[in-house]
Design a protein around this motif. Structure first.
Motif, PDB file in Angstrom:
ATOM      1  N   ASP A 105       0.824  -1.219   0.005  1.00 34.88           N
ATOM      2  CA  ASP A 105       0.014  -0.255   0.037  1.00 34.88           C
ATOM      3  C   ASP A 105       0.959   1.123   0.043  1.00 34.88           C
ATOM      4  O   ASP A 105       0.468   2.269  -0.783  1.00 34.88           O
ATOM      5  CB  ASP A 105      -0.909   0.069   1.446  1.00 34.88           C
ATOM      6  N   ASP A 106       1.923   1.310   0.779  1.00 35.33           N
ATOM      7  CA  ASP A 106       2.708   2.268   0.910  1.00 35.33           C
ATOM      8  C   ASP A 106       3.548   2.751  -0.374  1.00 35.33           C
ATOM      9  O   ASP A 106       3.470   3.900  -0.917  1.00 35.33           O
ATOM     10  CB  ASP A 106       3.962   1.999   2.026  1.00 35.33           C
ATOM     11  N   SER A 107       3.950   1.743  -1.356  1.00 39.56           N
ATOM     12  CA  SER A 107       4.591   1.840  -2.355  1.00 39.56           C
ATOM     13  C   SER A 107       3.812   2.045  -3.739  1.00 39.56           C
ATOM     14  O   SER A 107       4.396   2.836  -4.649  1.00 39.56           O
ATOM     15  CB  SER A 107       5.627   0.768  -2.496  1.00 39.56           C
ATOM     16  N   GLU A 108       2.480   1.569  -3.695  1.00 43.18           N
ATOM     17  CA  GLU A 108       2.030   1.317  -4.935  1.00 43.18           C
ATOM     18  C   GLU A 108       0.832   2.389  -4.874  1.00 43.18           C
ATOM     19  O   GLU A 108       0.442   3.052  -5.875  1.00 43.18           O
ATOM     20  CB  GLU A 108       1.729  -0.007  -5.248  1.00 43.18           C
ATOM     21  N   LEU A 109       0.103   2.009  -3.766  1.00 41.08           N
ATOM     22  CA  LEU A 109      -1.442   2.227  -3.747  1.00 41.08           C
ATOM     23  C   LEU A 109      -1.384   4.102  -3.219  1.00 41.08           C
ATOM     24  O   LEU A 109      -2.169   4.801  -3.622  1.00 41.08           O
ATOM     25  CB  LEU A 109      -2.472   1.738  -2.988  1.00 41.08           C
ATOM     26  N   TYR A 110      -0.851   4.258  -2.246  1.00 41.15           N
ATOM     27  CA  TYR A 110      -1.060   5.554  -1.570  1.00 41.15           C
ATOM     28  C   TYR A 110      -0.249   6.702  -2.594  1.00 41.15           C
ATOM     29  O   TYR A 110      -1.214   7.628  -2.424  1.00 41.15           O
ATOM     30  CB  TYR A 110      -0.095   5.422  -0.377  1.00 41.15           C
TER      31      TYR A 110
END
Length: 763
Positions: free
Chosen positions: A679-684
């Motif tokens: 989530d930190d690297s792709e979605l956020y």
């Protein structure tokens, strides 16, 4: 709309346009008499229609813009300016036809008000069961209500019943009623068939009373004047004064006609409906059906919002939120055994339990020797074990109460939730906590509504006070009114209307009277009751409350654009009136200039087609949203294991505690943390682009850091624990970390789901 006569203005538009066109061609071919006859044939029907509308307006003691059009057409005919009269008639017919079109587009065929009302009853006669019409039911009749049927009349139960009363009371979970309890018409039999004794006729029963409240509220709601008519209060006297002054100064009736022709308020007649139609079209594209231009105008002025709880702020369906279990018993196993047995039941709660187990990927077994007691529970064999699932009173018949059971029951009462207990081989192994969860979009919807200009939020619900207070506190609603009957809701709406324009949002039959009484009734039509959809002015066809905030923003910008368009058009008209008053603009030229002014006003009004969307461009695709949901469902057992271990830790022996902590650590490292890092690297980063601002995901990233910190601490503890397990002091520290991790994970998951839901692309 109240001002529209029964004349077909679309037909009049066709007639006036054709007669003007053909008459003009004949006039160019020197056939003047025939041309005048055709022009006159197009003018007379419009003139009659205006007369009818003006009479209706005067009878309601309202002012309208139509009087100027009537005067200008009439004076043109008196002065033999037939072409001028024909041009004015075309303008009037086109404006009124456009308003008719607005109504036709907004009014779709709604389902009948009482589609779900019972029409027959099953009555016992001489030991036989006979189906009779509802009107034949008399007090004292013994009736049978089959599973899934609607209770036909008010009465008294002769046996146990499981009732879905959500459409009447707003209570989301099925209610268990015992023999001798009263039952009201409109409730749905959610369990096995039961007998009842009628205590009232159909006409005197609860459901019929709700229908009468709807009818009364609709009949007493005052009509709303057109936006155009309100401007006419200033413009009509001004135009008449200027025309009269020009005539008085020159004694030239043509000068009077020229001013009246230019003063014909077609920017009012055309610009307002164009903007309103555009706004309604914009709303429809977002899944919001507005039933008329008047409703859109009122929506733009609203400052108070009333809403029902069940099905509006909450989802209206029971969902598993927590699992309580005995020490040395896994939460997943309790759920698996309960769901395996519940496969044999058609109860709505059983279906929710089975769905929860399947969402978690649990493999269910086929039950055997199943015995169900309607409204109480079910028992049988699962994998050679004797399993009992149901209400506390039912399960303790065969299983001794657990030490935590009373505390669990108390928690259910505080939360207004439903509890299902699970007994295995004579031991109460666990309990399932089910509740009606707040919709994902509800918190955001209320924030957007507040930003859109709603100043006061009031929750009306049939739920008990402490349940309503807990929901209100979570959502930040300060005015909470619980245990409300349909009559109570109606009275609250009527009182609030004295202080401003009121919106009421609901989805049940019990909300229909309040929806009808409010200035703007909004029905959750995607899943709402027929009565509420019929009584409402606005229907949310998409089952999302945040669409109301979008509709409110669209309505306000639409009204603002309509006012701007009218201001531009009327400003140009006033200039033209002055020019005509000084004799520089003859009637026919004035009529043509007025058409140019109309075009400017219409083009301005068409800006409303792009009005008020509060959604950012782009979003998460349906596939991405589905994947996020799947990942969170897969991680919920991990969350449950954190809470379960925290609850049981103090009762476990040292070696068992060390082993379970090590196992939990593995699940956190290999399931939870990879998801959060992804989530930190792709979605956020993608959500940050959609949200805008310098660092919109800072709070979510901070939550991740805290999750990483706690899981890292637990990992170190798990690796360093001796085989004998932690000492009591260390045990307390571990328990503190587990409870902290459980709280932050549940809050974080809720925030993520709300955020992802907000940026989900519409299908």
């Amino acid at each position: 709309m109240p001002f529209i006569s029964q004349l077909p203005y679309r037909a009049l538009l066709v007639v006036s346009a054709l007669t003007l066109l053909v008459g003009t061609l004949l006039h160019l071919n020197s056939q003047t008499a025939l041309a005048h006859g055709l022009w006159l044939a197009g003018v007379i029907p419009v003139l009659l229609g205006l007369c009818v509308d003006i009479v209706k307006t005067l009878l309601r003691r309202q002012a309208g813009v139509d009087v100027l059009a009537l005067l200008s057409i009439g004076l043109a005919l008196v002065l033999d300016e037939i072409l001028t009269a024909a041009v004015i008639a075309l303008m009037v017919a086109s404006g009124r036809a456009l308003e008719d079109y607005a109504e036709a587009q907004a009014r779709r065929e709604m389902t009948a008000l009482l589609n779900r009302a019972p029409r027959v009853a099953n009555r016992y006669e001489d030991g036989q069961l006979r189906q009779i019409s509802l009107e034949q039911v008399l007090p004292g009749d013994r009736l049978l209500v089959r599973s899934g049927e609607v209770v036909p009349v008010d009465g008294t139960l002769s046996s146990l019943a499981e009732l879905d009363e959500s459409m009447l009371t707003g209570e989301s979970l099925p209610a268990r009623r015992l023999s001798g309890d009263t039952v009201r018409s409109g409730a749905i039999n959610a369990g096995a068939a039961f007998d009842m004794t009628a205590s009232a006729s159909a006409a005197n029963s609860t459901f019929a009373g709700i229908v009468r409240l709807v009818s009364s509220a609709q009949a007493t709601r005052s009509p709303v004047a057109r936006l155009a008519d309100r401007y006419a209060l200033l413009f009509v006297p001004l135009a008449l004064a200027l025309a009269g002054l020009a005539w008085f100064a020159t004694a030239d009736p043509i000068r009077l006609l020229a001013v009246l022709v230019v003063a014909t308020p077609c920017p009012l007649i055309l610009a307002v409906p164009v903007a309103i139609v555009s706004g309604m079209s914009r709303c429809a594209r977002r899944g919001v059906l507005v039933k008329g231009g008047g409703a859109l105008e009122r929506l733009a002025q609203a400052n108070t919002l009333f809403f029902d709880k069940t099905g509006t702020l909450t989802g209206g369906n029971a969902r598993l939120v927590a699992i309580q279990c005995e020490p040395h018993t896994r939460a997943d196993e309790v759920l698996r055994l309960a769901a395996s047995l519940d496969q044999a039941s058609n109860h709505v709660i059983a279906a929710a339990i089975v769905a929860a187990a399947r969402e978690r990927g649990l493999v269910l077994s086929v039950p055997a020797q199943v015995v169900e007691e309607p409204g109480a529970g079910v028992s049988g064999q699962v994998d050679g074990k004797s399993v009992t699932v149901g209400a506390f009173a039912y399960v303790i018949r065969t299983s001794a109460p657990a030490s935590w059971s009373q505390l669990f029951l108390q928690r259910l009462r505080y939360d207004g939730a439903c509890g299902v207990f699970v007994g295995v081989d004579g031991v109460m192994q666990g309990a399932l906590h089910l509740t009606d969860e707040i919709r994902l979009e509800t918190p955001r919807a209320l924030r957007l509504l507040r930003r859109a200009g709603i100043e006061r939020f009031v929750m009306l619900t049939g739920d008990r006070q402490h349940i309503a207070d807990s929901i209100g506190a979570v959502l930040g609603v300060t005015d909470v009114r619980a245990e409300q009957t349909p009559a109570d809701k109606l009275a609250a709406i009527q009182a609030a209307r004295r202080d401003g324009v009121v919106i009421m949002v609901g989805d049940g039959v019990n909300d229909a009277p309040a929806l009808a009484a409010a200035d703007i009734g909004v029905s959750m039509g995607a899943r709402g009751a027929d009565a509420s959809s019929e009584a409402a002015d606005v229907v949310l066809l998409v089952d999302r409350l945040d669409r109301l905030a979008e509709a409110l923003m669209v309505a306000r910008r639409t009204r603002r654009i309509a006012v701007q368009s009218v201001a531009v058009g009327m400003g140009l008209t006033l200039v033209a009136m002055v020019v005509a008053a000084f004799g520089y603009l003859p009637p026919v030229a004035g009529a043509l200039l007025q058409e140019v002014i109309d075009l400017v006003a219409i083009l301005s009004a068409l800006r409303a087609r792009q009005a008020g969307s509060m959604r950012p461009s782009g979003g998460l695709s349906s596939e991405q949203w589905t994947q996020l949901q799947v990942e969170h469902q897969q991680l919920k057992p991990v969350l449950d294991s954190v809470r379960s271990l925290a609850d049981r830790l103090s009762s476990l022996s040292g070696p068992v505690a060390a082993a379970e902590l090590a196992e939990l650590n593995e699940r956190l490292l290999h399931q939870l943390l990879p998801h959060e890092r992804q989530d930190d690297s792709e979605l956020y980063p993608r959500i940050a682009v959609l949200t805008g601002g310098d660092d919109p995901m800072a709070a979510m990233n901070s939550t991740h850091r805290e999750i990483f910190r706690i899981t890292g601490r637990l990992a170190h503890i798990a690796q360093e624990l001796p085989e004998s397990g932690p000492d009591p002091a260390y045990m307390q520290e571990i328990q503190r970390l587990l409870y902290g991790l459980d709280a932050i994970l549940r809050l974080h998951f809720a925030q993520e789901e709300e955020l992802y839901h907000a940026f989900r692309e519409s299908s």
